[in-house]
Design a protein around this motif. Structure first.
Motif, PDB file in Angstrom:
ATOM      1  N   GLU A   1    -107.565  36.491 -58.536  1.00 41.83           N
ATOM      2  CA  GLU A   1    -107.948  37.489 -59.936  1.00 41.83           C
ATOM      3  C   GLU A   1    -107.082  38.103 -59.669  1.00 41.83           C
ATOM      4  OE1 GLU A   1    -111.925  37.418 -60.751  1.00 41.83           O
ATOM      5  OE2 GLU A   1    -112.467  35.658 -60.772  1.00 41.83           O
ATOM      6  N   SER A   2    -107.132  39.046 -58.788  1.00 40.75           N
ATOM      7  CA  SER A   2    -105.905  40.562 -58.760  1.00 40.75           C
ATOM      8  C   SER A   2    -104.399  40.075 -58.500  1.00 40.75           C
ATOM      9  CB  SER A   2    -106.299  41.317 -58.179  1.00 40.75           C
ATOM     10  OG  SER A   2    -105.349  42.236 -57.435  1.00 40.75           O
ATOM     11  N   ILE A   3    -104.285  39.191 -57.779  1.00 42.68           N
ATOM     12  CA  ILE A   3    -102.728  38.536 -57.898  1.00 42.68           C
ATOM     13  C   ILE A   3    -102.046  37.840 -58.871  1.00 42.68           C
ATOM     14  CG2 ILE A   3    -101.057  37.509 -56.071  1.00 42.68           C
ATOM     15  CD1 ILE A   3    -102.219  40.523 -55.035  1.00 42.68           C
ATOM     16  N   ALA A   4    -103.047  36.886 -60.146  1.00 38.00           N
ATOM     17  CA  ALA A   4    -103.645  35.877 -60.634  1.00 38.00           C
ATOM     18  C   ALA A   4    -102.204  36.963 -62.203  1.00 38.00           C
ATOM     19  CB  ALA A   4    -103.621  35.230 -61.224  1.00 38.00           C
ATOM     20  N   ILE A   5    -103.240  38.389 -62.195  1.00 34.01           N
ATOM     21  CA  ILE A   5    -103.017  39.451 -63.200  1.00 34.01           C
ATOM     22  C   ILE A   5    -101.813  38.791 -63.613  1.00 34.01           C
ATOM     23  CG2 ILE A   5    -102.823  41.538 -64.359  1.00 34.01           C
ATOM     24  CD1 ILE A   5    -105.999  42.015 -62.887  1.00 34.01           C
ATOM     25  N   SER A   6    -100.839  39.941 -62.953  1.00 36.34           N
ATOM     26  CA  SER A   6     -99.447  39.604 -62.575  1.00 36.34           C
ATOM     27  C   SER A   6     -98.466  38.324 -63.355  1.00 36.34           C
ATOM     28  CB  SER A   6     -98.492  40.202 -61.805  1.00 36.34           C
ATOM     29  OG  SER A   6     -98.863  41.719 -61.695  1.00 36.34           O
ATOM     30  N   THR A   7     -99.031  37.421 -62.439  1.00 38.30           N
ATOM     31  CA  THR A   7     -98.402  35.936 -63.068  1.00 38.30           C
ATOM     32  C   THR A   7     -98.840  35.639 -64.445  1.00 38.30           C
ATOM     33  OG1 THR A   7     -99.741  34.860 -61.713  1.00 38.30           O
ATOM     34  CG2 THR A   7     -98.310  35.632 -60.484  1.00 38.30           C
ATOM     35  N   VAL A   8    -100.060  35.993 -64.554  1.00 34.94           N
ATOM     36  CA  VAL A   8    -100.280  35.215 -65.764  1.00 34.94           C
ATOM     37  C   VAL A   8     -99.622  35.815 -67.402  1.00 34.94           C
ATOM     38  CG1 VAL A   8    -102.380  34.631 -66.930  1.00 34.94           C
ATOM     39  CG2 VAL A   8    -102.521  34.395 -65.065  1.00 34.94           C
ATOM     40  N   ARG A   9     -99.842  37.132 -67.030  1.00 36.87           N
ATOM     41  CA  ARG A   9     -98.954  38.093 -67.994  1.00 36.87           C
ATOM     42  C   ARG A   9     -97.570  37.986 -68.401  1.00 36.87           C
ATOM     43  NH1 ARG A   9    -101.776  44.182 -66.725  1.00 36.87           N
ATOM     44  NH2 ARG A   9    -104.490  43.569 -67.354  1.00 36.87           N
ATOM     45  N   THR A  10     -96.713  37.439 -66.955  1.00 35.05           N
ATOM     46  CA  THR A  10     -95.796  37.069 -67.092  1.00 35.05           C
ATOM     47  C   THR A  10     -95.481  35.499 -68.208  1.00 35.05           C
ATOM     48  OG1 THR A  10     -94.753  38.313 -65.175  1.00 35.05           O
ATOM     49  CG2 THR A  10     -93.684  36.831 -65.694  1.00 35.05           C
ATOM     50  N   ALA A  11     -96.918  34.546 -67.531  1.00 39.59           N
ATOM     51  CA  ALA A  11     -96.352  33.645 -68.161  1.00 39.59           C
ATOM     52  C   ALA A  11     -96.627  33.767 -69.507  1.00 39.59           C
ATOM     53  CB  ALA A  11     -97.259  32.860 -67.611  1.00 39.59           C
ATOM     54  N   GLU A  12     -98.011  34.257 -69.927  1.00 35.67           N
ATOM     55  CA  GLU A  12     -98.344  34.899 -71.084  1.00 35.67           C
ATOM     56  C   GLU A  12     -96.685  34.800 -72.175  1.00 35.67           C
ATOM     57  OE1 GLU A  12    -101.561  36.475 -70.925  1.00 35.67           O
ATOM     58  OE2 GLU A  12    -102.579  34.825 -71.179  1.00 35.67           O
ATOM     59  N   LEU A  13     -96.210  35.569 -71.759  1.00 37.52           N
ATOM     60  CA  LEU A  13     -95.359  36.165 -72.289  1.00 37.52           C
ATOM     61  C   LEU A  13     -94.225  35.432 -72.197  1.00 37.52           C
ATOM     62  CD1 LEU A  13     -93.717  38.693 -73.334  1.00 37.52           C
ATOM     63  CD2 LEU A  13     -93.047  39.017 -71.352  1.00 37.52           C
ATOM     64  N   MET A  14     -93.860  34.657 -71.743  1.00 36.34           N
ATOM     65  CA  MET A  14     -92.562  34.092 -71.950  1.00 36.34           C
ATOM     66  C   MET A  14     -93.029  32.903 -72.860  1.00 36.34           C
ATOM     67  SD  MET A  14     -91.578  33.448 -67.422  1.00 36.34           S
ATOM     68  CE  MET A  14     -90.182  32.598 -67.872  1.00 36.34           C
ATOM     69  N   LEU A  15     -94.146  32.237 -72.548  1.00 35.74           N
ATOM     70  CA  LEU A  15     -94.766  31.413 -73.638  1.00 35.74           C
ATOM     71  C   LEU A  15     -94.759  32.134 -75.370  1.00 35.74           C
ATOM     72  CD1 LEU A  15     -97.567  29.723 -71.715  1.00 35.74           C
ATOM     73  CD2 LEU A  15     -94.722  28.442 -71.867  1.00 35.74           C
ATOM     74  N   SER A  16     -94.912  33.229 -75.448  1.00 38.88           N
ATOM     75  CA  SER A  16     -95.152  34.081 -76.336  1.00 38.88           C
ATOM     76  C   SER A  16     -93.719  33.955 -77.015  1.00 38.88           C
ATOM     77  CB  SER A  16     -95.819  34.743 -76.053  1.00 38.88           C
ATOM     78  OG  SER A  16     -96.094  36.062 -77.757  1.00 38.88           O
ATOM     79  N   THR A  17     -92.969  34.462 -76.231  1.00 38.00           N
ATOM     80  CA  THR A  17     -91.249  34.897 -76.802  1.00 38.00           C
ATOM     81  C   THR A  17     -91.473  33.299 -77.472  1.00 38.00           C
ATOM     82  OG1 THR A  17     -91.301  36.395 -75.092  1.00 38.00           O
ATOM     83  CG2 THR A  17     -89.149  35.086 -76.477  1.00 38.00           C
ATOM     84  N   ARG A  18     -91.499  32.456 -76.630  1.00 31.62           N
ATOM     85  CA  ARG A  18     -90.998  30.787 -76.692  1.00 31.62           C
ATOM     86  C   ARG A  18     -91.394  30.143 -77.922  1.00 31.62           C
ATOM     87  NH1 ARG A  18     -92.131  25.353 -76.527  1.00 31.62           N
ATOM     88  NH2 ARG A  18     -90.558  24.228 -75.630  1.00 31.62           N
ATOM     89  N   ARG A  19     -92.101  30.497 -78.206  1.00 24.80           N
ATOM     90  CA  ARG A  19     -92.867  29.939 -79.954  1.00 24.80           C
ATOM     91  C   ARG A  19     -92.328  31.085 -80.987  1.00 24.80           C
ATOM     92  NH1 ARG A  19     -97.661  29.551 -76.204  1.00 24.80           N
ATOM     93  NH2 ARG A  19     -98.352  31.762 -76.915  1.00 24.80           N
TER      94      ARG A  19
END
Length: 563
Positions: free
Chosen positions: A71-89
């Motif tokens: 979960e600790s490692i996933a925080i960085s990747t999940v936040r970046t992925a969410e930012l990318m999808l949010s920007t896309r939408r």
């Protein structure tokens, strides 16, 4: 003599009981935080073997610490992925909304210009803008992620623009001839459309509009799709983390759990934690470092979206094409007569109406361009270029693993100093010098697929970035490309460790030879002889009631001796 021996035995038992009670009491809060119950069997755990953990509690703690690491490692990747999808939408919604406003504004232009005949432009106008929106809505997030690089264009806007102006030609020509109460016969109208290419009633404007619209909207479509690709790559990388092997699960337990099982309120030494994190977690993902960095640079090249300007100016260019036909009316009429003869008309049944002012407000395009937001997004994304080479170090900032010192901390065996060398980075070549890892990390075949997808995405992004993209391509093929690991996506150069936020260049071993010399004679299984004297720490702060019990037992022992 017998009494003295009884006395010593009682003292030893009481001290052991008091120490164990106090030590385990200090660890209970830690176990409770991980939802690990106090009930446990009496059989010691196989890894830690401390007095505070039986086999069942140890197994539960091992699983909890592994989840914490993932979960600790996933925080960085999940936040970046969410930012990318949010920007896309956000970008997609902006461009789609802009297309509707542009369509309405162009429709008002036709109403003002063609009055009663404007209804005949509704179908070609709707068809053009439907093609535009089809391009912008080409793929859902799921479709892009699962079928990553689909270079087939959903719509050719050059063809769409030509078809629009071809269908508009009869209405525009009728207006040029001022035949407001007349309408061309169906046969004559068909002839006009067939003669469109020969007559070129709007000059070069339709071709220029089609090319610029196609290039700008296709670039926007690629950016939208490739943002989903990047987010999908990050999600897939998280799935790779589930491949942490048994040895690494045990290492995580030894680092953050065994001290608690022994009753110590201690966290792992900083370099001890980093060695485990880089060997067990970082090495799983570090091969994505080069492809991800190249992908991010590709996104940076395409973050200025000309599609916004193209949609805002579309009605102006349509107006320019119509003005061209009006200004060249005589030439146009001669060409049409050569192709189709004199006009053939019928009464339209419409009464000429005066021009209308229209209903478009000055703020009809009030939605601001997304340039600022995209630049902010690009800056945030640029900060993640070394995401996969540094993400493992974040584990050592978690509550269970964080300790900023390498002395008087948990070194895996006791409270003391951690004197083993720090590996400079997570690269696979560095792991052969990692004193905490005995097995080479397994190579997950999914990594190659993720790397290839990122490389293909980068190529598409660069190819649509215009001259700036070409310059970036040349730059990335130079010396910097070697540093960032761009290339085939299959083999990446070693990291020099200069990125290490922990100062590993100073704390680490330096050269490979230094590492080899330092590690000579050490047991890689974790039973190395430390260079400094170990300082163990027993639990303190005995509770008052234990002192009372201790005194009572001593008196009872002496009473038995006297009798």
């Amino acid at each position: 003599m017998r009494c003295f021996m009884v006395f010593l035995s009682v003292v030893a038992v009481v001290r052991a009981a008091a120490g164990a009670a106090t030590s385990c009491a200090q660890s209970e809060a830690y176990f409770s935080r991980h939802n690990i119950s106090a009930g446990d069997d009496q059989e010691p755990g196989q890894i830690c073997g401390g007095q505070c953990c039986g086999r069942g509690r140890e197994a539960n703690l091992r699983a909890a610490l592994r989840r914490t690491a993932e979960e600790s490692i996933a925080i960085s990747t999940v936040r970046t992925a969410e930012l990318m999808l949010s920007t896309r939408r956000t970008l997609q919604e902006h461009l789609l909304g802009l297309s509707h406003r542009s369509q309405n504004k162009t429709a008002v232009l036709f109403t003002q210009l063609y009055r009663g005949h404007a209804t005949r432009t509704h179908t070609p106008l709707a068809t053009l803008y439907d093609d535009i929106r089809t391009l912008l809505r080409s793929s859902s997030e799921h479709d892009v992620i699962t079928d990553i690089v689909n270079t087939r264009h959903p719509k050719d806007l050059v063809t769409s623009a030509r078809k629009f102006f071809r269908d508009l030609f009869p209405v525009a020509y009728q207006n040029a001839l001022r035949l407001d109460s007349k309408q061309f016969t169906p046969e004559y109208e068909a002839c006009l459309k067939d003669a469109y290419d020969a007559v070129q009633p709007f000059g070069e404007v339709p071709q220029q509009l089609g090319v610029s619209l196609s290039q700008s909207l296709e670039a926007a479509r690629v950016l939208l799709d490739m943002l989903a690709v990047g987010a999908g790559a990050l999600t897939s990388a998280n799935h790779v983390l589930a491949g942490i092997n048994e040895e690494c699960s045990n290492k995580l337990l030894q680092a953050a759990g065994c001290a608690r099982c022994a009753g110590f309120d201690a966290r792992p030494c900083r370099n001890y934690c980093l060695n485990i994190a880089r060997g067990c977690i970082g090495s799983l993902l570090v091969e994505l470092d080069g492809p991800w960095s190249s992908y991010v640079e590709g996104v940076e090249q395409l973050t200025r979206i000309d599609a916004d300007v193209a949609l805002r100016e579309l009605d102006t260019k349509v107006s320019k094409a119509i003005m061209y036909a009006l200004e060249n009316r005589n030439i146009l009429e001669n060409k049409v007569r050569q192709e189709c003869g004199p006009p053939s008309t019928v009464d339209s049944g419409l009464t000429p109406a005066p021009p209308t002012p229209g209903s478009v407000r000055r703020d009809d395009f009030r939605a601001p361009p997304p340039d600022t937001e995209l630049l902010q997004f690009a800056a945030t994304l640029a900060s993640t270029k070394r995401l996969f080479s540094t993400v493992a170090d974040r584990l050592c900032d978690e509550t269970d693993f964080v300790d900023d010192v390498n002395e008087h901390c948990w070194n895996g065996q006791a409270i003391g100093e951690y004197s083993k060398p720090l590996v400079p980075s997570s690269t696979l070549s560095n792991q052969k010098y990692n004193p905490e890892i005995t097995l080479n990390p397994p190579q997950d075949p999914r990594l190659l697929n993720i790397a290839d997808r990122l490389q293909q995405a980068r190529q598409l992004l660069i190819s649509h970035a215009g001259t700036g993209g070409a310059q970036a391509e040349a730059f990335m093929q130079g010396d910097e490309a070697g540093e960032e690991g761009s290339g085939s996506g299959r083999s990446y150069p070693e990291d020099d460790g200069s990125y290490d936020a922990e100062g590993s260049g100073e704390e680490g071993s330096g050269s490979d030879d230094d590492v080899s010399r330092t590690m000579a004679g050490e047991n890689r299984g974790g039973s190395a002889t430390y260079s400094s004297t170990e300082r163990t720490q027993a639990a303190t702060n005995t509770r008052p009631f234990l002192s009372v019990i201790f005194a009572t037992l001593i008196l009872a022992a002496f009473g038995q001796c006297v009798t």
